[in-house]
Enzyme design. Structure first.
Site, mmCIF file in Angstrom:
data_model
loop_
_atom_site.group_PDB
_atom_site.id
_atom_site.type_symbol
_atom_site.label_atom_id
_atom_site.label_comp_id
_atom_site.label_asym_id
_atom_site.label_seq_id
_atom_site.Cartn_x
_atom_site.Cartn_y
_atom_site.Cartn_z
ATOM 1 N N ARG A 108 -55.658 8.762 3.402
ATOM 2 C CA ARG A 108 -55.636 10.242 3.307
ATOM 3 C C ARG A 108 -55.425 10.929 4.651
ATOM 4 N NH1 ARG A 108 -59.887 9.085 -0.064
ATOM 5 N NH2 ARG A 108 -59.216 9.013 -2.235
ATOM 6 N N LYS A 130 -42.587 18.487 10.578
ATOM 7 C CA LYS A 130 -42.020 18.116 9.279
ATOM 8 C C LYS A 130 -41.798 16.617 9.292
ATOM 9 C CE LYS A 130 -39.175 22.140 8.083
ATOM 10 N NZ LYS A 130 -37.766 22.546 7.861
ATOM 11 N N GLU A 172 -27.480 19.810 18.653
ATOM 12 C CA GLU A 172 -28.683 20.637 18.419
ATOM 13 C C GLU A 172 -29.027 21.462 19.670
ATOM 14 O OE1 GLU A 172 -29.695 20.768 15.352
ATOM 15 O OE2 GLU A 172 -29.133 18.831 14.478
ATOM 16 N N LYS A 214 -37.933 24.771 20.456
ATOM 17 C CA LYS A 214 -38.195 24.439 19.051
ATOM 18 C C LYS A 214 -39.675 24.645 18.743
ATOM 19 C CE LYS A 214 -37.841 21.895 15.007
ATOM 20 N NZ LYS A 214 -37.519 20.659 14.332
ATOM 21 N N GLU A 224 -41.909 27.934 7.598
ATOM 22 C CA GLU A 224 -40.530 28.346 7.344
ATOM 23 C C GLU A 224 -40.377 29.474 6.329
ATOM 24 O OE1 GLU A 224 -37.782 25.157 7.427
ATOM 25 O OE2 GLU A 224 -36.080 26.433 6.906
ATOM 26 N N ARG A 228 -38.187 30.427 11.598
ATOM 27 C CA ARG A 228 -37.797 29.016 11.688
ATOM 28 C C ARG A 228 -36.440 28.775 11.027
ATOM 29 N NH1 ARG A 228 -41.888 23.798 10.863
ATOM 30 N NH2 ARG A 228 -40.372 22.238 11.514
ATOM 31 N N ASN A 232 -31.541 26.678 11.256
ATOM 32 C CA ASN A 232 -30.533 26.118 10.342
ATOM 33 C C ASN A 232 -29.114 26.572 10.677
ATOM 34 O OD1 ASN A 232 -32.316 24.638 8.718
ATOM 35 N ND2 ASN A 232 -32.879 26.490 7.596
ATOM 36 N N HIS A 235 -25.982 24.602 9.804
ATOM 37 C CA HIS A 235 -26.395 23.502 8.933
ATOM 38 C C HIS A 235 -26.012 23.690 7.463
ATOM 39 C CE1 HIS A 235 -28.493 22.079 12.426
ATOM 40 N NE2 HIS A 235 -29.008 21.054 11.787
ATOM 41 N N HIS A 239 -24.189 20.559 6.345
ATOM 42 C CA HIS A 239 -24.646 19.600 5.338
ATOM 43 C C HIS A 239 -23.572 19.342 4.302
ATOM 44 C CE1 HIS A 239 -29.091 20.465 6.400
ATOM 45 N NE2 HIS A 239 -28.679 19.355 6.968
ATOM 46 N N HIS A 249 -24.402 13.589 11.806
ATOM 47 C CA HIS A 249 -25.038 14.885 11.615
ATOM 48 C C HIS A 249 -24.569 15.907 12.663
ATOM 49 C CE1 HIS A 249 -28.057 17.782 10.485
ATOM 50 N NE2 HIS A 249 -28.482 17.837 11.733
#
Ligand SMILES: NC(=O)c1ccc[n+]([C@@H]2O[C@H](COP(=O)([O-])OP(=O)(O)OC[C@H]3O[C@@H](n4cnc5c(N)ncnc54)[C@H](O)[C@@H]3O)[C@@H](O)[C@H]2O)c1
Ligand SMILES: [Zn+2]
Length: 336
Positions: A108, A130, A172, A214, A224, A228, A232, A235, A239, A249
């Protein structure tokens, strides 16, 4: 060893910038830590792992899946790891995403930290809490938001990083400059990738600046809802082309940024699309690709950011200043 603490909502993360890997012993006790890494790092830096409990994973996004999580957990059980232990992800974003996830669910939740070893992980993946895994075709479908206890930055680990992975990370960095930091944009314009590869202090400064950017965005909007989302930039389109054309990427994000900057010129009279496109090219990233317009559009509009006939899109007002705008789908189609 210089440490900067960033306080997130539930946990503070200590950023050990410019710190040799050998210092890790002072941050976590060797006996109750497990380093999680992948086969490329284990081969490129065998000495690093001497004296540590180590779990070595197969390298690659295709292993960022539940089966790998299960196998890590089996190995932790075999090591008799308990709640007092710490997991340390030593690797790129695949390793850090999985380490954070396993640490969040094993018993946990136990503590964890990262030693990011790709430019992308240093400035992006390892920062922000994340973590998670892919499910079938769906990237990052399962995971948690949970901040690491520490990050250790040792840019000398990048010596073994393949050239294409360097470019991937710089996509990035260029993104951060475009959306948040006009003065960093100017500095990038004066250099090229090989300068940072050869100049360790400059590389370190750049990495630290980007990690801090960041972290700041995440701190302001950890879950988000708002700011935040600016991260993107490039992106949404990125994507869509990445999935279809097997681009890296960073290459896909580069193409996405070119698209977003042209859309910004059209919708917001953004004046510096040419400067951004030149910079992307200067760092060895693509600025165009042959793709199927309809296919790319179809994938784009299946994105979470769509709202009916409009879509939230990250655009640039000027260099260093991004905004979220609702754009009619037909405008987007027109510009693909
Ligand atoms: N959590 C987040 O917020 C976040 C953000 C961005 C990306 N990500 C995730 O990060 C992952 C991509 O990260 P990545 O680009 O670092 O990929 P990666 O972890 O697959 O690393 C890229 C390649 O470089 C190798 N490598 C890593 N460090 C090396 C070194 N120092 N020397 C030699 N080889 C080395 C790896 O073995 C791998 O083959 C994706 O799964 C993505 O979803 C997460
Ligand atoms: Zn990205």
């Amino acid at each position: 060893m210089q440490v900067k603490k960033v306080h997130f909502s539930r946990q503070a993360t200590a950023f050990y910038f410019d710190t040799a890997f050998a210092q890790l012993k002072k941050i976590v006790p060797q006996k109750t830590a497990v380093l999680i890494t992948d086969e490329h790092l284990a081969a490129a830096h065998p000495k690093l792992f001497k004296g540590w409990n180590t779990v070595v994973l197969k390298a690659g996004e295709e292993y960022k899946v539940q089966a790998t999580v299960d196998s890590i957990i089996q190995q932790l059980i075999a090591l008799h790891a308990d709640r007092t232990w710490t997991l340390v992800g030593v690797g790129g974003g695949v390793v850090t995403d999985m380490t954070g996830y396993v640490a969040s669910i094993f018993l946990r939740g136990i503590s964890f930290g990262f030693v990011p070893t790709t430019v992308l992980a240093m400035v992006d993946a390892a920062v922000g809490g994340k973590n998670g895994i892919d499910v079938g075709l769906y990237k990052n479908m399962v995971g948690t938001i949970n901040q690491p206890q520490f990050l250790l930055y040792d840019v000398s680990l990048l010596k073994s990083l393949p050239e294409n992975e360097w470019r991937n990370g710089f996509a990035e960095i260029i993104k951060h400059a475009a959306i948040l930091d006009a003065s960093m944009f100017k500095e990038l314009q004066k250099q090229k990738l090989s300068f940072f590869q050869k100049n360790k202090p400059a590389l370190h400064k750049l990495v630290q600046r980007n990690a801090a950017l960041k972290a700041k965005m995440v701190k302001e909007d950890e879950f988000e809802k708002d700011k935040r989302r600016l991260l993107n930039f490039g992106h949404t389109m990125g994507h869509a082309v990445e999935k279809q054309y097997e681009l890296m990427h960073g290459e896909a994000v580069a193409i996405g940024m070119v698209f977003a900057s042209k859309l910004s010129a059209e919708m917001l009279r953004f004046k510096d699309a040419d400067k951004l496109i030149t910079l992307i090219d200067q760092y060895g990233l693509p600025t165009s690709a042959g793709y199927n317009k309809q296919k790319v559009f179809d994938i784009m509009i299946s994105d979470k950011k769509r709202e009916g006939e409009q879509m939230n899109f990250i655009l640039l007002e000027r260099l260093g200043k991004a905004v979220v705008k609702k754009i009619p789908l037909k405008e987007i189609y027109k510009h693909i």
